[in-house]
Design an enzyme around this catalytic site. Structure first.
Site, short mmCIF file in Angstrom:
data_model
loop_
_atom_site.label_atom_id
_atom_site.label_comp_id
_atom_site.label_asym_id
_atom_site.label_seq_id
_atom_site.Cartn_x
_atom_site.Cartn_y
_atom_site.Cartn_z
N ALA A 63 0.87 -1.17 0.00
CA ALA A 63 0.00 0.00 0.00
C ALA A 63 0.91 1.22 0.00
O ALA A 63 2.09 1.13 0.32
CB ALA A 63 -0.86 -0.01 1.25
N GLY A 104 0.75 -5.27 0.71
CA GLY A 104 -0.42 -5.27 -0.16
C GLY A 104 -0.11 -5.80 -1.55
O GLY A 104 -1.00 -6.31 -2.24
N GLU A 107 -0.46 -9.44 -1.17
CA GLU A 107 -1.89 -9.71 -0.99
C GLU A 107 -2.62 -9.65 -2.35
O GLU A 107 -3.47 -10.49 -2.65
CB GLU A 107 -2.48 -8.72 0.01
CG GLU A 107 -1.99 -8.95 1.44
CD GLU A 107 -2.47 -7.89 2.40
OE1 GLU A 107 -3.14 -8.26 3.39
OE2 GLU A 107 -2.19 -6.70 2.17
N GLU A 127 4.37 -5.81 7.11
CA GLU A 127 3.53 -4.82 7.81
C GLU A 127 3.87 -4.70 9.30
O GLU A 127 3.80 -3.61 9.88
CB GLU A 127 2.05 -5.19 7.65
CG GLU A 127 1.45 -4.89 6.29
CD GLU A 127 1.66 -6.01 5.28
OE1 GLU A 127 0.99 -5.99 4.24
OE2 GLU A 127 2.51 -6.89 5.52
N1 T1G Z 1 4.66 3.41 0.06
C1 T1G Z 1 5.14 4.64 -0.26
N2 T1G Z 1 6.45 4.90 -0.56
C2 T1G Z 1 7.28 3.87 -0.56
C3 T1G Z 1 6.86 2.54 -0.23
C4 T1G Z 1 5.48 2.34 0.08
N3 T1G Z 1 4.98 1.13 0.36
N4 T1G Z 1 7.94 1.74 -0.31
C5 T1G Z 1 8.98 2.52 -0.66
N5 T1G Z 1 8.61 3.79 -0.81
C6 T1G Z 1 9.45 4.92 -1.22
C7 T1G Z 1 10.56 5.23 -0.22
O1 T1G Z 1 10.13 6.07 0.81
C8 T1G Z 1 11.61 5.90 -1.12
O2 T1G Z 1 11.22 7.23 -1.29
C9 T1G Z 1 11.44 5.16 -2.44
O3 T1G Z 1 10.13 4.56 -2.39
C10 T1G Z 1 12.45 4.06 -2.63
O4 T1G Z 1 12.44 3.22 -1.50
C11 T1G Z 1 -2.88 -3.45 3.22
C12 T1G Z 1 -1.28 -1.68 4.51
C13 T1G Z 1 10.36 -1.90 -1.67
C14 T1G Z 1 12.20 -3.10 -0.60
O5 T1G Z 1 6.49 -2.26 4.02
O6 T1G Z 1 10.67 -2.24 2.01
O7 T1G Z 1 0.88 -2.92 2.25
O8 T1G Z 1 13.10 8.40 -0.19
O9 T1G Z 1 14.78 3.69 -0.75
O10 T1G Z 1 16.05 0.25 -0.95
O11 T1G Z 1 -1.50 -5.04 4.01
O12 T1G Z 1 11.23 0.41 -0.09
O13 T1G Z 1 13.11 8.05 -2.66
O14 T1G Z 1 11.46 9.64 -1.61
O15 T1G Z 1 13.42 1.88 0.32
O16 T1G Z 1 15.19 -0.26 -3.27
C15 T1G Z 1 3.97 -2.83 3.13
C16 T1G Z 1 8.17 -0.95 2.09
C17 T1G Z 1 3.23 -1.54 3.17
C18 T1G Z 1 7.51 -2.26 1.88
C19 T1G Z 1 12.64 -1.04 -1.97
N6 T1G Z 1 5.16 -2.69 2.31
N7 T1G Z 1 9.24 -0.69 1.15
O17 T1G Z 1 13.81 -0.78 -1.25
O18 T1G Z 1 14.23 1.63 -2.04
S1 T1G Z 1 1.81 -1.66 4.24
C20 T1G Z 1 6.33 -2.40 2.83
C21 T1G Z 1 10.43 -1.34 1.23
C22 T1G Z 1 0.67 -2.58 3.36
C23 T1G Z 1 -1.46 -3.85 3.34
C24 T1G Z 1 -0.59 -2.91 4.11
C25 T1G Z 1 11.49 -0.89 0.28
C26 T1G Z 1 11.62 -1.76 -1.00
P1 T1G Z 1 12.28 8.37 -1.44
P2 T1G Z 1 13.78 2.61 -0.88
P3 T1G Z 1 14.93 0.19 -1.91
#
Ligand code: T1G
Length: 700
Positions: A63, A104, A107, A127
């Site tokens: 998400a 997500g 999912e 999450e």
């Molecule tokens: N939402 C918004 N921005 C995100 C994002 C996300 N999910 N993931 C990364 N970014 C932005 C980050 O802030 C950065 O921004 C840029 O992307 C590059 O990220 C219903 C509710 C995917 C492994 O927890 O683990 O789904 O600083 O530097 O090292 O169940 O990002 O450049 O402006 O980290 O290559 C669950 C989170 C969400 C994964 C890539 N998902 N992301 O790593 O790049 S909750 C996560 C990561 C959810 C549902 C629920 C990593 C990555 P900026 P980065 P990276």
């Protein structure tokens, strides 16, 4: 801006491609066109199958976290709507996964009938690391695909798995080294040709059967997993929700999951952990180091010193795939250091946290020497020798004599002046501090100390190398103890006086563990060894009445079985010792101090508030660039409770005004500098401006 969703056709197979850089997060502007496309294709008779794929470097990574707490997050279609649309398809749907399918994103993929993956793909429901749980059916569909026990581990730990494990677990149907999209289209067509019944994941029960008859076994696994998650709400809800897949009908368990999600996402802990998520990303943006500054190539690292720190640092690089040459003064010391590294890996293999192949591969990347000349092939050389300036300078002179031009010269000093070390070389621009935390192969924090002359590409090299080996890099300026140890000194300043005035070690430690720290300062001192602090105090001409007296009696902590506590032979459990309480009373009497009951709040005010205050001083001096950098240092290096977001974040949620008031109270009462409120803290209290917005004493 590119189209977030495009639909193409390969004959009678439709391909829906998502394109929302940088990580294809499920932002509202992607969800809307995706839902429309799915509904249209579901009802299109000319379409016999669907492939869901992503453009860019990764499949959907969850998400959109930036939408949390905003109306966009609640606007329909939401993720459950998208998954319901997918599950309503009467034709095969296939997710084509490359990069990471997280949260997500996974999912959504589990909303498809089938998943095919690129060999490099990774899968996870992280999450819990954001203080929430999978909120779109992940805790119900994953157990149905891979079994509840494996699902439980993945969801409570939040750690991803690779494509090999995903295939073995039944999470994906096929893995390909290349031509992912073509293979996914062929897979969809083959399923359509077969005409076999399509069963949405939500209706698959076979993998739940066994565990349904062994709820005790399941609960025992939950208890073991939650042991390490003390004080955090999300892991408990994650486990509860997976358990519901065994005891409730799908729809009821899904509704319960949603309720847990809404409860957690509005909670303090999730706000704190989301703060840390973005803080980690912000910390890699360094003043004066633009995105165009390329890091230097690092193919091999030289480590000087094979003791506890040197060995741990070497393992960090080996674990991150970087070959290492480790140097010691004597063959004997070298062999001892190499043997310890080997033994540590053997323990990991025995515990099942490392395969024999991985161990062997890491040891193959490790070389040892007693000759500085063998370090000439290294691109970065880091010293981890005794913490004394003269010795550091001597070692840097030897490094400089062998290092090629452009080699990064690093020091693992935890206190000393990097500029003074750099000035002792002819290439101060190549010198940087890389302050690892013990045990270096475990602790995630890396304090990168920027000297006055450290070149921008040296900083870029340090930050990218830190991420490569799985560390959290935080760039800090030069001062005694940098950010972490300087603030630790402020937090510890009152510990002796608290004991002399009436508190006991166990009472103080309980205040800390109740707050959420893994252990209190006195138990921590006993673990680290009281003799280290004693030696430092003597070197600096400082004293600590009680700690010095304990050390004079040979009570160095766990290593001698006695410190502030007693430790039964081989045990690590601290037991209060009446002898220590008697010694404290004696020292108090010697100073004419009448002891009194010290309330828990006072202990917090006299330890945590000076820590926050010192953080504010560090911020106003520019030693740290952001308040959130300080939070990362404390959460990843000193065990500050992750659910509280770090000392500066906690101060804001707790109320800076109140903290300044109590600091002023204690300053007036004791006259001690640690309590004199920092100008930046007073400004934040007076103006209500967030600390994060106040940087170097002026609004950013
Ligand atoms: N939402 C918004 N921005 C995100 C994002 C996300 N999910 N993931 C990364 N970014 C932005 C980050 O802030 C950065 O921004 C840029 O992307 C590059 O990220 C219903 C509710 C995917 C492994 O927890 O683990 O789904 O600083 O530097 O090292 O169940 O990002 O450049 O402006 O980290 O290559 C669950 C989170 C969400 C994964 C890539 N998902 N992301 O790593 O790049 S909750 C996560 C990561 C959810 C549902 C629920 C990593 C990555 P900026 P980065 P990276």
């Amino acid at each position: 801006m590119t189209e977030a969703v495009t639909v193409t056709r390969d004959g009678d197979i439709a391909i829906v491609t998502l394109d929302n850089p940088p990580v294809n997060a499920l932002s509202l502007h992607l969800r809307k066109p995706l839902h429309e496309a799915l509904e249209a294709l579901r009802d299109d008779d000319g379409v016999r199958g669907l492939v869901l794929a992503c453009a860019g470097r990764t499949f959907v990574s969850g998400a959109d976290i930036t939408e949390f707490g905003t109306p966009k997050a609640l606007e329909r279609p939401n993720l459950p709507d998208l998954i319901a649309a997918l599950e309503s398809f009467a034709k095969p749907t296939v997710a084509a996964i490359h990069g990471t399918a997280l949260g997500g994103g996974l999912e959504l993929a589990m909303g498809c009938h089938f998943r095919v993956a690129d060999a490099g793909a990774r899968f996870g429901l992280p999450e819990v690391k954001l203080g929430i749980l999978p909120g779109a059916g992940g805790t119900q569909r994953l157990p149905r695909l891979i079994g509840p026990m494996q699902a439980l581990t993945l969801i409570v730990s939040g750690n991803p798995i690779g494509s090999g494990d995903a295939l073995a677990a039944g999470l994906v149907e096929a893995v390909h080294d290349d031509a992912l999209l073509a293979n996914a289209i062929a897979f969809a067509r083959a399923r359509a040709d077969e005409g076999a019944a399509l069963v949405p994941v939500s209706r698959r029960e076979d993998k739940l059967a066994e565990a349904k008859n062994d709820l005790d076994g399941f609960d025992a696994a939950v208890a073991a997993l939650l042991k390490k998650k003390r004080g955090l709400d999300a892991p408990v809800r994650c486990a509860q929700s997976v358990r519901n897949s065994l005891t409730m009908p799908f729809e009821d368990a899904l509704a319960a999951e949603r309720n847990y999600f809404v409860e957690l996402v509005q909670g303090e802990q999730s706000r704190a952990q989301r703060h840390l998520f973005f803080a980690e990303r912000e910390a890699t943006k360094i003043d004066g180091v633009g995105k165009d500054v390329a890091p230097r190539a690092v193919k091999r690292v030289g480590v000087i010193g094979a003791g506890t720190m040197g060995g741990g640092i070497a393992m960090s690089f080996l674990n991150g795939g970087v070959p290492v040459t480790i140097l010691e003064l004597s063959r004997e010391a070298l062999d001892r250091g190499l043997a310890t590294i080997g033994k540590n890996y053997d323990i990991s293999v025995k515990r099942g946290s490392l395969t024999e192949e991985a161990r062997d591969a890491r040891l193959e990347r490790l070389g040892g020497t007693t000759d500085y000349a063998d370090l000439a092939e290294c691109d970065l050389i880091i010293e981890a020798v005794f913490e004394e300036m003269a010795i550091k300078k001597e070692v840097f002179a030897k490094i400089e004599a062998v290092a090629r031009p452009g080699t990064v010269l690093a020091s693992n000093t935890s206190y000393l002046d990097i500029d003074e070390i750099a000035a002792a070389t002819g290439r101060p621009q190549d010198v940087v501090g890389l302050h690892f935390f013990s045990p270096a192969n475990i602790m995630r924090l890396l304090e990168i100390v920027r000297g006055a002359k450290t070149a921008p590409d040296v900083l870029a090299t340090a930050v990218s190398l830190a991420r490569r080996i799985g560390k959290v890099p935080v760039v800090v300026g030069v001062c005694h103890g940098f950010v972490g140890n300087r603030m630790l000194a402020a937090r510890s300043a009152e510990l002796e006086d608290l004991l002399l005035e009436g508190a006991t070690p166990q009472q103080v430690d309980k205040v800390f563990t109740d707050f959420g720290w893994p252990m209190g300062p006195f138990a921590m001192g006993d673990l680290a060894g009281l003799d280290i602090g004693w030696r430092n105090r003597k070197a600096l001409g400082k004293t600590a009445a009680i700690a010095d007296a304990l050390c004079e009696q040979g009570r160095f902590g766990q290593k001698t079985g006695k410190g502030f506590y007693i430790y039964e032979a081989g045990a690590r459990t601290p037991t209060p010792d009446p002898e220590v309480e008697a010694l404290i009373a004696e020292k108090a009497a010697e100073r004419g101090i009448e002891r009194r009951d010290i309330p828990a709040d006072e202990i917090t005010e006299r330890t945590l508030y000076p820590l926050i205050n010192e953080g504010a001083k560090i911020l106003q001096e520019g030693i740290a660039a952001r308040a959130s950098d300080i939070d990362l240092v404390w959460v990843n290096g000193y065990g500050f409770p992750v659910g509280k977001g770090g000392p500066m974040f906690w101060a804001e949620s707790h109320g800076v005004g109140g903290i300044v008031e109590r600091l002023e109270f204690w300053h007036a009462r004791t006259g001690k500098d640690v309590f004199e409120p920092a100008a930046l803290l007073k400004e934040a209290a007076a103006s209500g401006t967030r600390l994060a917005a106040l940087r170097k004493g002026k609004a950013a």
